[in-house]
Design an enzyme around this catalytic site. Structure first.
Site, PDB file in Angstrom:
ATOM      1  N   LYS A  11      65.620  50.716  36.655  1.00 31.64           N
ATOM      2  CA  LYS A  11      66.165  51.713  35.734  1.00 31.64           C
ATOM      3  C   LYS A  11      67.690  51.708  35.726  1.00 31.64           C
ATOM      4  CE  LYS A  11      62.068  54.576  36.064  1.00 31.64           C
ATOM      5  NZ  LYS A  11      61.456  55.653  36.817  1.00 31.64           N
TER       6      LYS A  11
ATOM      7  N   HIS B 298      65.841  62.035  35.753  1.00 30.49           N
ATOM      8  CA  HIS B 298      64.829  60.988  35.682  1.00 30.49           C
ATOM      9  C   HIS B 298      64.598  60.521  34.261  1.00 30.49           C
ATOM     10  CE1 HIS B 298      60.681  59.173  36.391  1.00 30.49           C
ATOM     11  NE2 HIS B 298      61.557  58.414  37.010  1.00 30.49           N
TER      12      HIS B 298
ATOM     13  N   GLU C  69      70.414  79.640  28.566  1.00 30.72           N
ATOM     14  CA  GLU C  69      71.684  80.239  28.907  1.00 30.72           C
ATOM     15  C   GLU C  69      72.782  79.853  27.910  1.00 30.72           C
ATOM     16  OE1 GLU C  69      69.277  80.942  32.059  1.00 30.72           O
ATOM     17  OE2 GLU C  69      70.829  79.979  33.279  1.00 30.72           O
TER      18      GLU C  69
END
Lengths: 135, 313
Positions: B276, B235, B87
């Site tokens: 993380k 992620h 896009e």
């Protein structure tokens, strides 16, 4: 010997098309309408005329495809030499040899010296499609 | 202890003043204020900033804001999914996405060749023109390079666009890598596949890019993540920080909740259990639509950082 050109969107069952350099017969065609993937696509399932291998391919419907020029000719078996047969073209009298594997599997048992056969030639390859019996 | 203060409008109120007012308003507005503060601190304290967003956000007008954030030097790495790439390119080519409504006759839209994205529409014709462009572009790139990683490919695309509101354009010019691990998950995947069909030696390398991604910031002292929406992009952003002990700053803006155990709904706190996001990190999760929340966060942060001379605006 060579090819002509056509549009992938015109392929249908029984058409001939060159895929990965091999002349193939089209077994089935499915078309996808234009959508989020872009313009219309054609999914072609085909089988190699000479190697019998099945090939699947996706083309844009407006893609240029190569159509093999297939020459259907008659020849006479001059000799069967183990796995090799010697043939003579009945029009040009040219003689040539083919391995037995280049004879259609179902016709192989009918090959004998003196038999007349129909063979196809495309893109420089030859295959015996039919054994018509002793001439 | 802080206490709730009433929010009132003042004539000529700026976005910065409004967001400052959110600090003591309560609920998500307070979390949004914290998010805006964290983005400012990321930059002020010299962290490398990873911005991630999902494809739908590239469809929306947020795309211009993403390009701007890259352009002023607030963002060091972009991670997204392929719809946003498509896009971004389509808009750079002049395609228009139409404003429609959430309650639509989707069967009729399908017959008209219109694809609904929330209350926006993208026509099949736009995708067909994108295909023609992508096909030419891939042929051109193939002639120069037969094997390249996804981020190298996206840089090549960005260099060929002429649109300041394109994030690929801004990223290519500022040497900001754009990672897109799920590069095949959209129409561009078809075009890459067709290019491979034409040229079996054309290879767009995802695993190679993963290597570049996990090493890219591994020597940096501080890392911040701004994750808009969830999924693969979010992620990968925190995965990028895993080898060096997790992110030091994290802002999540999402409509997903944590109760299904999905990645998209996992909070900054949940990511701490994965190593993380650092235990003592500066982090917040704001629940809501990024098309409303993120412009507020970004406008606040840009305003403060501009006053402090920390961005090129």
């Amino acid at each position: 010997m060579g090819v002509t050109h056509g549009s992938a969107g015109d392929l249908k069952k029984g058409s001939y098309v060159v895929i990965d350099g091999e002349p193939c017969v089209v077994l089935s065609v499915a078309k996808s309408k234009p959508g989020k993937h872009g313009a219309a696509k054609v999914r072609v399932e085909a089988r190699g005329l000479f190697d019998g291998t099945r090939r699947s391919k996706i083309f844009p419907a407006d893609a240029d495809v190569e159509i093999p020029i297939i020459s259907k000719r008659s020849a006479q078996v001059l000799a069967v030499m183990g796995d090799t047969i010697q043939l003579m073209d009945l029009e040009t009298y040219e003689t040539f040899e083919l391995p037995m594997s280049a004879v259609d599997e179902e016709e192989r048992s009918k090959v004998e010296s003196g038999a007349e056969v129909e063979y196809w030639e495309a893109l420089g390859k030859k295959k015996v499609m039919k054994v018509k019996g002793p001439s | 202890m802080e206490y709730v203060r009433d929010l009132v409008w003042r004539p000529g109120m700026t976005v910065k003043e409004l967001v400052e007012g959110f600090a003591a308003t309560g609920f998500q507005s307070t979390e949004l204020y914290k998010a805006a503060q964290i983005v400012v601190r990321m930059k002020r304290e010299g962290a490398k900033v990873i911005l991630t967003f999902t494809s739908n956000m590239g469809t929306s007008g947020l795309r211009g804001l993403f390009a701007q954030l890259i352009g002023v030097g607030l963002v060091d790495v972009v991670i997204t999914t392929v719809g946003a790439i498509e896009e971004d390119v389509m808009k750079a080519l002049g395609e228009r996405f139409y404003i429609h409504r959430f309650q639509a006759d989707d069967v009729e839209l399908h017959e008209r060749g219109m694809n609904r994205v929330g209350n926006l529409l993208i026509s099949n014709d736009s995708y067909a023109r994108f295909e023609a462009f992508a096909t030419r572009l891939l042929e051109e790139i193939y002639r120069e390079k037969k094997r390249l990683t996804v981020s190298e490919l996206l840089r090549e695309i960005g260099l060929r666009l002429e649109d300041e509101n394109s994030f690929l354009y801004q990223a290519a010019r500022r040497d900001v890598p754009v990672f897109c691990p799920a590069i095949t998950d959209g129409s561009f995947g078809f075009h890459l596949f067709m290019a491979r069909e034409r040229h079996p030696d054309f290879d767009v390398d995802v695993v190679g890019d993963f290597g570049r991604m996990i090493l890219y910031l591994s020597q940096e002292d501080r890392k911040g993540v701004i994750a808009l929406g969830g999924g693969v992009s979010k992620h990968h952003a925190i995965l990028m920080t895993l080898l060096s002990g997790g992110a030091d700053y994290a802002v999540y803006i999402t409509t997903s909740t944590q109760f299904s155990g999905s990645m998209s709904g996992a909070t900054t706190s949940e990511a701490k259990s994965w190593g993380k996001i650092k235990d003592d990190s500066d982090s917040v999760t704001v629940i809501g639509d990024a098309t409303i929340l993120f412009p507020l966060v970004a406008a606040y942060a840009l305003e403060v950082l501009r006053e402090e001379g920390l961005i090129e605006a």
